[in-house]
Design an enzyme around this catalytic site. Sequence first.
Site, PDB file in Angstrom:
ATOM      1  N   ALA A  10     -11.152  -9.196   4.891  1.00  0.00           N
ATOM      2  CA  ALA A  10     -10.737  -9.866   6.437  1.00  0.00           C
ATOM      3  C   ALA A  10      -9.334 -10.501   6.082  1.00  0.00           C
ATOM      4  CB  ALA A  10     -12.003 -11.325   6.072  1.00  0.00           C
ATOM      5  N   GLY A  11      -8.183  -9.431   5.864  1.00  0.00           N
ATOM      6  CA  GLY A  11      -6.650 -10.024   5.404  1.00  0.00           C
ATOM      7  C   GLY A  11      -6.564  -9.457   6.607  1.00  0.00           C
ATOM      8  N   LYS A  12      -5.045  -9.868   6.292  1.00  0.00           N
ATOM      9  CA  LYS A  12      -3.418  -9.649   7.652  1.00  0.00           C
ATOM     10  C   LYS A  12      -4.383  -8.071   8.115  1.00  0.00           C
ATOM     11  CE  LYS A  12      -0.447 -10.041  10.446  1.00  0.00           C
ATOM     12  NZ  LYS A  12      -0.503 -11.503  11.239  1.00  0.00           N
ATOM     13  N   MET A  13      -4.576  -6.891   7.344  1.00  0.00           N
ATOM     14  CA  MET A  13      -4.941  -5.224   7.842  1.00  0.00           C
ATOM     15  C   MET A  13      -6.663  -5.474   9.048  1.00  0.00           C
ATOM     16  SD  MET A  13      -2.394  -3.337   6.153  1.00  0.00           S
ATOM     17  CE  MET A  13      -1.652  -2.537   5.626  1.00  0.00           C
ATOM     18  N   GLN A  61       6.520  -8.834   3.889  1.00  0.00           N
ATOM     19  CA  GLN A  61       6.115  -8.387   2.564  1.00  0.00           C
ATOM     20  C   GLN A  61       6.887  -8.876   1.446  1.00  0.00           C
ATOM     21  OE1 GLN A  61       4.098  -4.521   3.403  1.00  0.00           O
ATOM     22  NE2 GLN A  61       1.449  -5.103   3.392  1.00  0.00           N
ATOM     23  N   GLU A 111       8.114  -1.354  11.669  1.00  0.00           N
ATOM     24  CA  GLU A 111       6.725  -1.543  10.999  1.00  0.00           C
ATOM     25  C   GLU A 111       7.886  -2.891  10.462  1.00  0.00           C
ATOM     26  OE1 GLU A 111       3.882  -2.164   6.514  1.00  0.00           O
ATOM     27  OE2 GLU A 111       6.073  -1.395   6.757  1.00  0.00           O
ATOM     28  N   GLY A 112       6.729  -4.354  11.244  1.00  0.00           N
ATOM     29  CA  GLY A 112       7.300  -5.537  11.359  1.00  0.00           C
ATOM     30  C   GLY A 112       6.453  -6.321   9.989  1.00  0.00           C
ATOM     31  N   CYS A 131       0.430  -1.260   0.042  1.00  0.00           N
ATOM     32  CA  CYS A 131       0.105   0.007   0.223  1.00  0.00           C
ATOM     33  C   CYS A 131       0.797   1.236  -0.170  1.00  0.00           C
ATOM     34  CB  CYS A 131      -0.811   0.130   1.113  1.00  0.00           C
ATOM     35  SG  CYS A 131      -0.227  -0.253   2.732  1.00  0.00           S
ATOM     36  N   SER A 147       9.926   2.749   5.703  1.00  0.00           N
ATOM     37  CA  SER A 147       8.508   2.165   6.296  1.00  0.00           C
ATOM     38  C   SER A 147       7.494   3.944   6.775  1.00  0.00           C
ATOM     39  CB  SER A 147       8.156   1.307   7.160  1.00  0.00           C
ATOM     40  OG  SER A 147       8.187   0.341   6.558  1.00  0.00           O
TER      41      SER A 147
END
Length: 429
Positions: free
Chosen positions: A190-193, A120, A114-115, A50, A109
């Site tokens: 409904a993903g990781k975010m 990614q 950020e982990g 993103c 980032s």
Amino acid sequence: MNIAVIGLSHKTAPVEIREKLSIPETQLEAAIAHIKTYPHIEEVAILSTCNRLEIYVVATECEPGVREVTQFLAETSHLPLHQLRRHLFTLLHQDALRHLMRVAAGLDSLVLGEGQILAQVKTTHKLAQKYDGLGRLLDRLFKNALAAGKRVRTETDIGTGAVSISSAAVELVQMQAPDLAMAHIVIVGAGKMAELLVKHLLAKRATNITIINRSTKRAQGLAQKFPQASLDLQPLEALLPALAAADIAFTSTGATEPIVTPANLEPYRSEARSLLLVDISVPLNVAPETKELPGVHAFNVDDLKAVVAQNAAQRREMAQAAETLLEEEVTAFELWWRSLETVPTINSLRTKIEGIREQELEKALSRLGTEFADKHQEVIEALTRGIVNKILHDPMVQLRAQQDIEARRHALQSLQMLFNLEDCSEQYS
């Protein structure tokens, strides 16, 4: 070393531009195959998140290789080159490999430390392998970058308390609506975010959370990770009525076009009810004009920068320690790459010496007679092979370890001349 990265990020381009260049995972195979058709591109990997789109390549020549990738980006985004170029960055050779390591470590980032970016980068490497984009150089570079990212998180405190994009979004919302326990919250996706959003919302005592997703199975999988919460699961068809009843909504889907627009939301809206709408997707899930509707306060990923700035100051000192570790990893990769230049000559020399050993061994065994040869051949074979290996060992180690490029190339030329080796001109450049 003709490694290059061409791309753009939250530092160089607004979300309106980034979404035009976002490459969904379903299109990566075609994109990698297309870029590899260019005459100067040998290897390619694409990192698309993103906050960034970065294309890593190994090129036979840098300038035309960069030009080919830039042309690809212009075609993909449907932006004229003169408009696109102002948002692009290009890094070559050492700068390119250092950049990837900083990205993997979370130092580039939007949220320092950020982990999620490490996973990614790992996915980028895996998909580039799967779609035949990688060769020897990029494969090694991504493996080193992943190791560097893990090392930074293990040996420094850069990740301690580091927020993700999702937690920054929750903090932004809390600035506007301090008591999340009283709010009706909708999460689209409904993903990781979305999973991280639920995690951070629950930590802020939110209780009334609705998950809207196209796939019921995936939404159920998300809900199972939070058995302590009573998440309300709804199909995508319930999106607009759910937004009309919500106080706060987050959107985080893989849709390539906005799913919330003024035209489709307005009929469901009541001017008496306000809606805080946070879009953390790229491409955008919420059309920018939506914020013009009465009572709608809309934000996107670029609006998170103020929240992130508050968290970043305390981790800058940690980042300095991380940069030192990354320089060690950059140096290690360069040493490995430089050693590749010696490979053709070393292989040629070993092949020639081994051929001489085998010829002389065969002559000696034939003179000793069949009975002696059968009984002692294994011992004599091991003896001669050991002598050759010991003679070659020190020169080969010293040759690989030589950091002075000119001195190493002079040594290689001397070996080729002294031992009358076959053409060893193939180099890893």
